[in-house]
Write an enzyme that holds these catalytic residues in place. Structure first.
Site, mmCIF file in Angstrom:
data_model
loop_
_atom_site.group_PDB
_atom_site.id
_atom_site.type_symbol
_atom_site.label_atom_id
_atom_site.label_comp_id
_atom_site.label_asym_id
_atom_site.label_seq_id
_atom_site.Cartn_x
_atom_site.Cartn_y
_atom_site.Cartn_z
ATOM 1 N N LEU A 89 26.990 14.708 -36.373
ATOM 2 C CA LEU A 89 26.852 15.429 -35.102
ATOM 3 C C LEU A 89 27.834 16.590 -34.987
ATOM 4 C CD1 LEU A 89 26.334 12.515 -32.531
ATOM 5 C CD2 LEU A 89 24.614 13.820 -33.809
ATOM 6 N N ARG A 99 24.650 20.765 -42.320
ATOM 7 C CA ARG A 99 24.763 21.182 -43.722
ATOM 8 C C ARG A 99 25.912 22.164 -43.960
ATOM 9 N NH1 ARG A 99 20.189 19.846 -46.837
ATOM 10 N NH2 ARG A 99 18.420 19.113 -45.602
ATOM 11 N N HIS A 143 24.095 19.605 -31.584
ATOM 12 C CA HIS A 143 23.466 18.356 -31.122
ATOM 13 C C HIS A 143 23.904 18.045 -29.685
ATOM 14 C CE1 HIS A 143 23.712 17.426 -35.637
ATOM 15 N NE2 HIS A 143 22.426 17.419 -35.389
ATOM 16 N N GLN A 178 9.923 23.023 -36.828
ATOM 17 C CA GLN A 178 9.892 21.613 -36.418
ATOM 18 C C GLN A 178 9.516 21.500 -34.934
ATOM 19 O OE1 GLN A 178 12.892 18.507 -37.595
ATOM 20 N NE2 GLN A 178 13.786 19.071 -35.644
#
Ligand code: AMP
Length: 291
Positions: free
Chosen positions: A33, A190, A37, A156
């Site tokens: 997180l 990432r 987020h 997404q």
């Protein structure tokens, strides 16, 4: 903060919230997180939702085993961050719980065909089938009034909106703006995999988007500009496209209206994505000349 992992108590908790007259807001994540987020959690709180944050690194959306193995995992920090952010329930289901047949494929797959094919779908075969399948499953279990997704993963978000519409899930999908650092880099789990030099190069993604936007060029010019900015920073470009905001098909130079600039590239073996909206209605002088 409730901590849940098995499906039965997770489902029962959400039911108890609804029984008490509350509205559940679900924030699906893969953990590791960061403030991006948590901005989704804040949005859910602003809406008055009881917040269920799920943390599950979903193997079905990884086409590359080493990508899955190397994905950042920070469970202890995640729990502390979620608790501090006022998350009501932190759900971290096990692989056995979510996909009991794994690594054998489940027989049921949710596929949002055309929206899943281009861009990320082209470079990561099966990725969005994995995403759509896990999102459908956690919506069925949680029964939320609202589900929060970041624009950071724009394709997404479009895929999820479509699956909710096609399958008549009774949930409002809330798209949330991308949180960036002071240099414009989109926050991402990432990013933790990058060296300082890699982080410097990764900034070229958001720089490319800004350059395209401020060029006031047509889609084809924007594509060239974005590719050049990333290329010259040493980013291995996967794509640099401008697409229709709803269908994700490439925008033609004659088209008017809102488009979405989408970029992806690999830095130090880490695949990064970013995107932004570009309005092709407000043609500057250069666009007007091209008419
Ligand atoms: P992930 O854990 O990367 O799968 O992300 C979980 C959710 O957080 C997805 O809906 C992402 O789009 C969203 N998200 C990730 N990074 C950001 C960011 N920088 N700003 C806003 N939302 C984000």
């Amino acid at each position: 903060m409730h901590r849940l992992s098995a499906i039965a108590p997770w489902r029962a908790y959400a039911q108890s919230v609804r029984d008490a007259g509350g509205r559940v807001g679900v924030v699906p994540t893969m953990g590791a997180l960061h403030d991006g987020h948590l901005s989704l959690v804040r949005r859910a709180h602003d809406n008055g939702d009881v917040v269920v944050l799920t943390s599950f690194v979903n193997p079905r959306q990884f086409s590359d085993a080493s990508d899955l193995a190397g994905y950042p995992r920070t469970p202890a920090a995640d729990i502390a961050l979620a608790e501090a952010a006022g998350v009501d329930a932190f759900v971290s289901p096990s692989l056995e719980e979510m996909w009991p047949d794994h690594p054998r494929p489940t027989l049921t797959t949710v596929a949002v065909s055309e929206l899943a094919a281009p861009l990320e779908g082209a470079g990561r075969p099966g990725h969005f089938d994995g995403v759509a399948s896990v999102v459908a499953k956690l919506l069925v279990i949680t029964g939320p009034a609202r589900a929060y997704f970041g624009e950071k993963d724009y394709q997404q978000l479009v895929v999820v909106r479509r699956l909710v519409r096609d399958l008549a899930f009774d949930v409002q999908v809330v798209g949330c703006a991308t949180l960036r650092d002071e240099d414009g880099l989109a926050l991402s789990s990432r990013n933790a995999l990058l060296s300082p030099d890699g982080l410097r190069r990764a900034r070229a993604l958001s720089r490319a988007l800004r350059a395209a936007k401020s060029s006031k060029g047509r889609p084809s010019e924007c594509r060239t500009i974005m590719r050049e900015v990333m290329d010259s920073a040493g980013v291995d470009v996967a794509y640099a496209d401008v697409v229709d905001v709803a269908t994700l098909t490439p925008l033609g130079d004659h088209e008017r209206g809102r488009g979405r600039a989408m970029v992806a590239g690999v830095v130090e073996g880490v695949r990064l994505i970013d995107n932004d909206e570009i309005d092709f209605d407000q043609g500057g002088d250069r666009r007007a000349l091209g008419d």
